[in-house]
Design a protein around this motif. Structure first.
Motif, PDB file in Angstrom:
ATOM      1  N   LYS A   1       0.839  -1.200   0.000  1.00 34.90           N
ATOM      2  CA  LYS A   1       0.000   0.000   0.000  1.00 34.90           C
ATOM      3  C   LYS A   1       0.877   1.255   0.000  1.00 34.90           C
ATOM      4  O   LYS A   1       1.819   1.365   0.762  1.00 34.90           O
ATOM      5  CB  LYS A   1      -0.927   0.008   1.222  1.00 34.90           C
ATOM      6  CG  LYS A   1      -1.903  -1.162   1.260  1.00 34.90           C
ATOM      7  CD  LYS A   1      -2.692  -1.149   2.539  1.00 34.90           C
ATOM      8  CE  LYS A   1      -3.650  -2.327   2.594  1.00 34.90           C
ATOM      9  NZ  LYS A   1      -2.932  -3.632   2.633  1.00 34.90           N
ATOM     10  N   GLN A   2       0.521   2.220  -0.847  1.00 33.56           N
ATOM     11  CA  GLN A   2       1.310   3.443  -1.004  1.00 33.56           C
ATOM     12  C   GLN A   2       0.520   4.707  -0.703  1.00 33.56           C
ATOM     13  O   GLN A   2       1.042   5.811  -0.829  1.00 33.56           O
ATOM     14  CB  GLN A   2       1.845   3.538  -2.446  1.00 33.56           C
ATOM     15  CG  GLN A   2       2.747   2.396  -2.861  1.00 33.56           C
ATOM     16  CD  GLN A   2       4.108   2.483  -2.189  1.00 33.56           C
ATOM     17  OE1 GLN A   2       4.735   3.537  -2.166  1.00 33.56           O
ATOM     18  NE2 GLN A   2       4.567   1.366  -1.641  1.00 33.56           N
ATOM     19  N   ARG A   3      -0.761   4.528  -0.300  1.00 33.90           N
ATOM     20  CA  ARG A   3      -1.606   5.705  -0.107  1.00 33.90           C
ATOM     21  C   ARG A   3      -2.378   5.578   1.212  1.00 33.90           C
ATOM     22  O   ARG A   3      -2.085   4.717   2.040  1.00 33.90           O
ATOM     23  CB  ARG A   3      -2.582   5.850  -1.284  1.00 33.90           C
ATOM     24  CG  ARG A   3      -1.884   5.869  -2.651  1.00 33.90           C
ATOM     25  CD  ARG A   3      -2.857   6.201  -3.757  1.00 33.90           C
ATOM     26  NE  ARG A   3      -3.239   7.611  -3.687  1.00 33.90           N
ATOM     27  CZ  ARG A   3      -2.586   8.595  -4.304  1.00 33.90           C
ATOM     28  NH1 ARG A   3      -1.522   8.330  -5.034  1.00 33.90           N
ATOM     29  NH2 ARG A   3      -2.996   9.834  -4.200  1.00 33.90           N
ATOM     30  N   VAL A   4      -3.400   6.430   1.384  1.00 37.13           N
ATOM     31  CA  VAL A   4      -4.264   6.361   2.566  1.00 37.13           C
ATOM     32  C   VAL A   4      -5.338   5.303   2.314  1.00 37.13           C
ATOM     33  O   VAL A   4      -6.004   5.321   1.279  1.00 37.13           O
ATOM     34  CB  VAL A   4      -4.918   7.739   2.843  1.00 37.13           C
ATOM     35  CG1 VAL A   4      -5.858   7.650   4.040  1.00 37.13           C
ATOM     36  CG2 VAL A   4      -3.841   8.797   3.085  1.00 37.13           C
ATOM     37  N   ASN A   5      -5.475   4.380   3.276  1.00 37.13           N
ATOM     38  CA  ASN A   5      -6.395   3.256   3.106  1.00 37.13           C
ATOM     39  C   ASN A   5      -7.353   3.128   4.276  1.00 37.13           C
ATOM     40  O   ASN A   5      -7.010   3.427   5.423  1.00 37.13           O
ATOM     41  CB  ASN A   5      -5.601   1.949   3.001  1.00 37.13           C
ATOM     42  CG  ASN A   5      -4.993   1.738   1.633  1.00 37.13           C
ATOM     43  OD1 ASN A   5      -5.549   1.036   0.797  1.00 37.13           O
ATOM     44  ND2 ASN A   5      -3.840   2.362   1.386  1.00 37.13           N
ATOM     45  N   CYS A   6      -8.564   2.620   3.991  1.00 37.42           N
ATOM     46  CA  CYS A   6      -9.491   2.264   5.055  1.00 37.42           C
ATOM     47  C   CYS A   6      -8.907   1.078   5.824  1.00 37.42           C
ATOM     48  O   CYS A   6      -8.249   0.203   5.233  1.00 37.42           O
ATOM     49  CB  CYS A   6     -10.850   1.866   4.478  1.00 37.42           C
ATOM     50  SG  CYS A   6     -11.748   3.233   3.695  1.00 37.42           S
ATOM     51  N   GLY A   7      -9.177   1.023   7.121  1.00 34.41           N
ATOM     52  CA  GLY A   7      -8.663  -0.067   7.947  1.00 34.41           C
ATOM     53  C   GLY A   7      -9.090  -1.437   7.462  1.00 34.41           C
ATOM     54  O   GLY A   7      -8.362  -2.419   7.628  1.00 34.41           O
ATOM     55  N   ARG A   8     -10.247  -1.518   6.841  1.00 33.73           N
ATOM     56  CA  ARG A   8     -10.753  -2.816   6.370  1.00 33.73           C
ATOM     57  C   ARG A   8      -9.909  -3.402   5.237  1.00 33.73           C
ATOM     58  O   ARG A   8     -10.066  -4.588   4.896  1.00 33.73           O
ATOM     59  CB  ARG A   8     -12.213  -2.688   5.927  1.00 33.73           C
ATOM     60  CG  ARG A   8     -12.443  -1.745   4.758  1.00 33.73           C
ATOM     61  CD  ARG A   8     -13.921  -1.740   4.312  1.00 33.73           C
ATOM     62  NE  ARG A   8     -14.180  -0.750   3.277  1.00 33.73           N
ATOM     63  CZ  ARG A   8     -14.587   0.483   3.515  1.00 33.73           C
ATOM     64  NH1 ARG A   8     -14.777   0.890   4.765  1.00 33.73           N
ATOM     65  NH2 ARG A   8     -14.810   1.329   2.517  1.00 33.73           N
ATOM     66  N   ASN A   9      -9.050  -2.598   4.642  1.00 38.02           N
ATOM     67  CA  ASN A   9      -8.206  -3.099   3.545  1.00 38.02           C
ATOM     68  C   ASN A   9      -6.987  -3.868   4.037  1.00 38.02           C
ATOM     69  O   ASN A   9      -6.235  -4.419   3.229  1.00 38.02           O
ATOM     70  CB  ASN A   9      -7.748  -1.930   2.668  1.00 38.02           C
ATOM     71  CG  ASN A   9      -8.892  -1.247   1.945  1.00 38.02           C
ATOM     72  OD1 ASN A   9      -9.950  -1.843   1.742  1.00 38.02           O
ATOM     73  ND2 ASN A   9      -8.705   0.000   1.558  1.00 38.02           N
ATOM     74  N   PHE A  10      -6.778  -3.895   5.351  1.00 35.03           N
ATOM     75  CA  PHE A  10      -5.633  -4.616   5.919  1.00 35.03           C
ATOM     76  C   PHE A  10      -6.068  -6.015   6.361  1.00 35.03           C
ATOM     77  O   PHE A  10      -7.103  -6.169   7.016  1.00 35.03           O
ATOM     78  CB  PHE A  10      -5.060  -3.855   7.125  1.00 35.03           C
ATOM     79  CG  PHE A  10      -4.394  -2.560   6.770  1.00 35.03           C
ATOM     80  CD1 PHE A  10      -3.005  -2.481   6.671  1.00 35.03           C
ATOM     81  CD2 PHE A  10      -5.147  -1.412   6.521  1.00 35.03           C
ATOM     82  CE1 PHE A  10      -2.388  -1.284   6.344  1.00 35.03           C
ATOM     83  CE2 PHE A  10      -4.539  -0.217   6.195  1.00 35.03           C
ATOM     84  CZ  PHE A  10      -3.150  -0.152   6.100  1.00 35.03           C
ATOM     85  N   VAL A  11      -5.265  -6.988   5.996  1.00 33.69           N
ATOM     86  CA  VAL A  11      -5.560  -8.358   6.425  1.00 33.69           C
ATOM     87  C   VAL A  11      -5.210  -8.519   7.901  1.00 33.69           C
ATOM     88  O   VAL A  11      -4.458  -7.705   8.464  1.00 33.69           O
ATOM     89  CB  VAL A  11      -4.771  -9.388   5.581  1.00 33.69           C
ATOM     90  CG1 VAL A  11      -5.152  -9.266   4.108  1.00 33.69           C
ATOM     91  CG2 VAL A  11      -3.267  -9.205   5.751  1.00 33.69           C
ATOM     92  N   ALA A  12      -5.739  -9.579   8.504  1.00 39.18           N
ATOM     93  CA  ALA A  12      -5.470  -9.839   9.915  1.00 39.18           C
ATOM     94  C   ALA A  12      -3.961  -9.956  10.139  1.00 39.18           C
ATOM     95  O   ALA A  12      -3.249 -10.585   9.358  1.00 39.18           O
ATOM     96  CB  ALA A  12      -6.170 -11.128  10.341  1.00 39.18           C
ATOM     97  N   GLY A  13      -3.489  -9.307  11.172  1.00 42.49           N
ATOM     98  CA  GLY A  13      -2.063  -9.343  11.490  1.00 42.49           C
ATOM     99  C   GLY A  13      -1.298  -8.146  10.964  1.00 42.49           C
ATOM    100  O   GLY A  13      -0.182  -7.879  11.408  1.00 42.49           O
ATOM    101  N   ASP A  14      -1.889  -7.399   9.999  1.00 37.81           N
ATOM    102  CA  ASP A  14      -1.212  -6.218   9.440  1.00 37.81           C
ATOM    103  C   ASP A  14      -1.632  -4.916  10.137  1.00 37.81           C
ATOM    104  O   ASP A  14      -1.170  -3.835   9.772  1.00 37.81           O
ATOM    105  CB  ASP A  14      -1.487  -6.095   7.944  1.00 37.81           C
ATOM    106  CG  ASP A  14      -0.642  -7.068   7.129  1.00 37.81           C
ATOM    107  OD1 ASP A  14       0.240  -7.719   7.730  1.00 37.81           O
ATOM    108  OD2 ASP A  14      -0.869  -7.182   5.904  1.00 37.81           O
ATOM    109  N   ARG A  15      -2.523  -5.037  11.121  1.00 36.26           N
ATOM    110  CA  ARG A  15      -2.941  -3.865  11.895  1.00 36.26           C
ATOM    111  C   ARG A  15      -3.296  -4.326  13.304  1.00 36.26           C
ATOM    112  O   ARG A  15      -3.756  -5.456  13.502  1.00 36.26           O
ATOM    113  CB  ARG A  15      -4.145  -3.169  11.264  1.00 36.26           C
ATOM    114  CG  ARG A  15      -5.342  -4.094  11.113  1.00 36.26           C
ATOM    115  CD  ARG A  15      -6.619  -3.371  10.779  1.00 36.26           C
ATOM    116  NE  ARG A  15      -7.696  -4.318  10.502  1.00 36.26           N
ATOM    117  CZ  ARG A  15      -8.977  -4.017  10.559  1.00 36.26           C
ATOM    118  NH1 ARG A  15      -9.351  -2.797  10.889  1.00 36.26           N
ATOM    119  NH2 ARG A  15      -9.903  -4.919  10.286  1.00 36.26           N
TER     120      ARG A  15
END
Length: 215
Positions: free
Chosen positions: A95-109
């Protein structure tokens, strides 16, 4: 007795001349000490060292403040919090931009980052997290995701540039229209490239969904 008188006279003359010469040698310095050279009397006025040093320190402090002003500390956008502990637990991946939290898979947030939060991953680096009060709007690829702006909007279509905090540049600001329904952003409509097609704030088409539209 004449030679003696001549000698005595010679000695007396010598003593008188010596006395005169002594008088001259003592009188001349006294005369010189009373001379005043015009314009030189200012040199005898003592300077105030504190004034020159304070002016010097003032100029150095002012130059220092101006130089420090050239390189301000970088700060996250308003309401975007850069918590080191939270950022350390975020993996932006590709990811290179601003993203919604839902775009992260488990463990990446971390658990503290919600689906509706915005995570700034500019250049692939986690920079800050913003809490969105009304949810998060996913934008087309190549554009930053945004907080949902429709909480206080009537049902209808709006140009994205007219939403508070959204891009207003010629491309992103004029390219997208968003539909608000029941206080939520439900649809993103590309209007073209911002030149051949764009969003019109006051729609002149006879569309049933107003106030804005793509033209």
């Amino acid at each position: 007795m004449r030679p003696l008188s001549g000698l005595a006279l010679g000695v007396a003359v010598t003593v008188v001349l010596a006395g005169c010469s002594l008088l001259v040698s003592f009188d001349e310095p006294a005369e010189q000490s009373q001379r005043v050279v015009p314009g030189d009397d200012d040199d005898d006025i003592p300077r105030n060292p504190s004034s020159s040093s304070s002016s010097s320190s003032g100029s150095s402090s002012s130059s220092s403040s101006s130089s420090s002003g050239d390189t301000p500390d970088a700060a996250p956008p308003p309401d975007c919090v850069a918590d080191p502990a939270v950022l350390a637990a975020i993996n932006c991946g590709a990811k290179q931009r601003v993203n919604c939290g839902r775009n992260f898979v488990a463990g990446d947030r971390p658990a503290s980052v919600a689906d509706t939060d915005l995570v700034d991953c500019t250049d692939g680096v986690p920079r800050c997290v913003k809490k969105c009060a009304n949810g998060c709007v996913g934008m087309p690829s190549g554009y930053d995701d945004q907080c949902d702006p429709c909480a206080d909007k009537a049902n209808g279509v709006y140009c994205h540039r007219d939403f508070t905090g959204y891009p207003t540049d010629e491309q992103a600001g004029f390219q997208f229209a968003g539909e608000c329904k029941d206080g939520k952003h439900v649809k993103v409509s590309p209007c073209g490239n911002g030149a051949s097609g764009r969003c019109e704030s006051a729609c002149t088409r006879p569309d049933p969904v107003l106030p804005s539209c793509c033209r």
